[in-house]
Design an enzyme around this catalytic site. Structure first.
Site, PDB file in Angstrom:
ATOM      1  N   GLU A  78     -12.386  25.530  46.203  1.00 15.10           N
ATOM      2  CA  GLU A  78     -13.452  25.610  47.217  1.00 15.10           C
ATOM      3  C   GLU A  78     -13.943  27.045  47.452  1.00 15.10           C
ATOM      4  O   GLU A  78     -14.080  27.491  48.594  1.00 15.10           O
ATOM      5  CB  GLU A  78     -12.983  24.978  48.529  1.00 15.10           C
ATOM      6  CG  GLU A  78     -12.763  23.482  48.421  1.00 15.10           C
ATOM      7  CD  GLU A  78     -12.438  22.807  49.743  1.00 15.10           C
ATOM      8  OE1 GLU A  78     -12.285  23.503  50.773  1.00 15.10           O
ATOM      9  OE2 GLU A  78     -12.326  21.566  49.764  1.00 15.10           O
ATOM     10  N   GLU A  80     -10.797  16.045  45.182  1.00 13.73           N
ATOM     11  CA  GLU A  80     -10.385  15.787  46.565  1.00 13.73           C
ATOM     12  C   GLU A  80     -11.308  14.731  47.151  1.00 13.73           C
ATOM     13  O   GLU A  80     -12.515  14.930  47.245  1.00 13.73           O
ATOM     14  CB  GLU A  80     -10.435  17.050  47.434  1.00 13.73           C
ATOM     15  CG  GLU A  80      -9.330  18.049  47.163  1.00 13.73           C
ATOM     16  CD  GLU A  80      -9.284  19.186  48.185  1.00 13.73           C
ATOM     17  OE1 GLU A  80      -9.631  18.933  49.368  1.00 13.73           O
ATOM     18  OE2 GLU A  80      -8.931  20.305  47.801  1.00 13.73           O
TER      19      GLU A  80
END
Length: 503
Positions: free
Chosen positions: A172, A291
Site C-alpha cells: 500500500e 487483500e
C-alpha cells in the site's frame, strides 16, 4: 420470480489459478500470537503452534499465504525474527501501535506453512527500508548455501532453502498512512530496481507491485498507470485491495458492492492493457487481489482504541463477528473473482485467524469457524478448474453503488478431471424466492451429486461463537434438480447454494 441463466461447456473465461483462494496473515492483533501460535495452549504442538487452528486451516486447502504484512511490513526488520529467540529484540510496531516480540519470524512461519500445506508469498519492506534489505531477505530465504545470508540461515537450523517464488514489493505504498509512503513515480522506480535485483537471485520469481489501496483513493487509477510505466517489464502482478461493509444497513446496496468490485477489476485491467500497448511490451501483467474481506463491524471502534493504547502485546484488534449476511456477501464476491479469473490470478482473504478472519480462536480456549469460513471453503474446494461464462436473464434492482444488479448471481466451474460442474448461486432478493432455469448446454446426462445451502431470510444477523460454534452451518439443500439439460427449482430469498453436478 423467475430467473433464467445459461452456460455452455465451450464458452470459457479461462483456467482458474488455484491461488485465487489464497489467504493473508499479518503481525497484527492476535492473528499470529494466540491465533496460529500459542505456546502453553492445550492444543499447542512442540513448536508452539495451535493444532486446533491448524486443522481448520488445512480444511480450507489454501494454496498460498501472504506474510508478514500488510502495514506491519513497512517498518519491519526481517532480521529481528531469526536466530535464537532469547536474543531477538522486542520492537514497537508503528502500524498497529503494539509490541512485537519477534518470537515468530520467517523460519517459524515457514515451518507452520509447510505443516499447513501452504506455499508462502512473502512481502519485503520498501517503506522504511529498500532494495538492499529485500535482496538480503531473498538470499536468506532462497539461496542454497555458500553466501553470507544463506549460511546464516543454515546456522539457524534451516539447511534447505524455502524456494519462495512469490514476492510482494512493499505494501500500500500509495497510502499516506504507510510508513515510508511514496509518490507513484518514486515507488515505481524503486519497485523496478528491486524487481531486477530479486530476479538476479530467483530468476523465476513472481513479483507483485503495489496498486491502489482501494478504489476510493484520490490517486486511483492514475497510480497504477504511473507505477506500471516504470516497472511493467519486470513485474508479474499488480495488487488490488478492497474491504467491504454495510454500515448503512442496506443489504441490497451491500450486495451491489460485488458489481462495484467487478468495475474496479475491469478498470485496472484496462490500465494494464494501456501500459502494455504504450510500452510495446511482450509480457502480461495480471491482478493480485491480495487483500479483501468484510471489515466494518469493529473498524471505527478499534481505530480509536489503537490511537490511545500504550503499546500492548498481541492485543484484541479487529476481531469481527461475522453474520449470515456477511457470508452471503463473501459467496457473491468469490463468484466475481471466478468471473474475472482471466485477469485476477491470485486473491487473498484478509486475514486468516482472529483479525477480520474466517477462523477465531480464544486465548487458552477453543477455536471455531465463522460464517464466512463456509463460502470461502466451498470456493477453494470446488472452484478449481475452468471458469465458464454464465449469461443471466432475470429481475434486477438499482442501488447506490450499481444499477441493473441481478438478483441472481451465478458462477460456474468445470473440473474436467473430476467430470464435475459446480454452480455457486446467490439469491440476493430480500423476500422472494427465485424460480431457476439454468441451461447446461454441452453437458450430457448431468446429475446432481451434492447441494449445500446457507439461508439468511429472517436470520441475517446470526453469528457463530465459542458457545455456539455451529449456530450457522451449511445444510443439505433441497428443491433443485436437473431436468431436460437444465438445473431447475427454487432458491429461497437471501440464500447461497453450492450445487455440484456429475457430467
Amino acid at each position: 420470480m423467475k430467473a433464467r441463466a445459461s452456460l455452455h461447456r465451450d464458452f470459457l473465461i479461462g483456467e482458474i489459478d488455484d491461488r485465487l483462494y489464497s489467504a493473508f496473515i499479518e503481525h497484527m492483533g492476535r492473528a499470529i500470537y494466540s491465533g496460529i501460535y500459542e505456546p502453553g495452549h492445550p492444543e499447542a504442538d512442540e513448536n508452539g503452534f495451535r493444532r486446533d487452528v491448524l486443522a481448520l486451516v488445512r480444511d480450507l486447502k489454501i494454496p498460498a499465504i501472504r506474510y508478514p504484512g500488510g502495514n506491519f511490513v513497512s517498518a519491519y526488520n526481517w532480521e529481528d525474527g531469526v536466530g535464537p529467540k532469547d536474543q531477538r529484540p522486542v520492537r514497537l510496531d508503528l502500524a498497529w501501535r503494539s509490541k512485537e516480540t519477534n518470537h515468530v519470524g520467517i523460519n517459524e512461519f515457514g515451518t507452520w506453512a509447510k505443516d499447513a500445506g501452504i506455499e508462502m508469498m512473502l512481502a519485503v519492506n520498501l517503506g522504511s527500508r529498500g532494495l538492499e534489505s529485500a535482496r538480503n531477505f531473498v538470499e536468506y530465504v532462497n539461496h542454497p548455501s555458500g553466501s553470507y545470508w544463506s549460511d546464516l540461515r543454515r546456522s539457524h537450523g534451516v539447511e534447505q532453502p524455502y524456494g519462495v517464488k512469490m514476492w510482494c514489493l512493499g505494501n500500500e505504498m500509495d497510502g499516506p498512512w504507510q510508513i515510508g509512503h511514496k509518490e507513484a513515480k518514486e515507488y515505481g522506480r524503486l519497485a523496478d530496481e528491486t524487481a531486477k535485483a530479486l530476479r538476479g537471485l530467483t530468476p523465476d520469481a513472481e513479483l507483485v507491485v503495489c496498486g491502489s489501496s482501494n478504489d476510493t483513493m484520490p490517486t486511483y487509477p492514475e497510480w497504477e498507470r504511473v507505477v506500471l510505466e516504470e516497472c511493467y517489464e519486470n513485474v508479474d502482478y499488480i495488487s488490488l485491495h478492497k474491504y467491504f461493509g454495510n454500515k448503512s444497513k442496506d443489504t441490497l446496496n451491500y450486495f451491489g458492492k460485488i458489481e462495484e468490485t467487478g468495475r474496479y477489476i475491469q478498470a485496472i485491467a484496462g490500465v494494464i492493457d494501456y501500459v502494455k500497448a504504450k510500452k510495446r511490451a511482450k509480457n502480461d501483467v495480471y491482478i493480485c487481489f491480495d487483500e479483501w474481506n468484510v471489515w466494518y463491524h469493529r473498524r471505527e471502534e478499534d481505530s480509536k482504541r489503537v490511537k490511545s493504547w500504550d503499546w500492548p502485546e498481541a492485543p484484541q484488534l479487529l476481531e469481527e463477528d461475522y453474520n449470515i449476511e456477511d457470508a452471503l456477501f463473501v459467496g457473491g464476491l468469490l463468484n466475481e473473482f471466478i468471473r474475472r479469473s482471466d485477469r485476477v490470478r491470485i486473491a487473498c482473504i484478509a486475514q486468516l485467524v482472529n483479525v477480520i478472519a474466517p477462523i477465531r480462536a480464544e486465548r487458552g480456549g477453543p477455536a471455531w469457524k465463522q460464517t464466512i469460513y463456509y463460502p470461502y471453503q466451498f470456493a477453494s474446494l470446488y472452484g478449481r478448474g475452468r471458469a465458464l461464462r454464465v449469461s443471466v436473464d432475470g429481475p434486477t434492482y438499482d442501488c447506490r453503488v450499481a444499477d441493473d444488479v441481478n438478483y441472481l448471481d451465478v458462477a460456474a466451474v468445470h473440473d474436467a478431471a473430476a467430470e464435475t460442474v459446480t454452480l455457486f448461486i446467490l439469491n440476493r432478493h430480500l423476500d422472494e424466492a427465485l424460480d431457476l432455469d439454468i441451461a447446461l448446454t454441452g453437458f450430457k446426462e448431468a446429475r446432481l451429486i451434492d447441494h449445500q445451502v446457507i439461508e439468511g431470510h429472517g436470520r441475517l444477523q446470526e453469528t457463530n461463537g465459542p458457545d455456539a460454534p455451529e449456530r450457522v452451518v451449511p445444510r443439505q439443500g433441497a428443491g433443485l434438480g436437473v431436468e431436460e439439460g437444465a438445473l431447475r427449482g427454487s432458491a429461497a430469498p437471501l440464500s447461497y447454494h453450492v450445487v455440484r453436478l456429475q457430467v
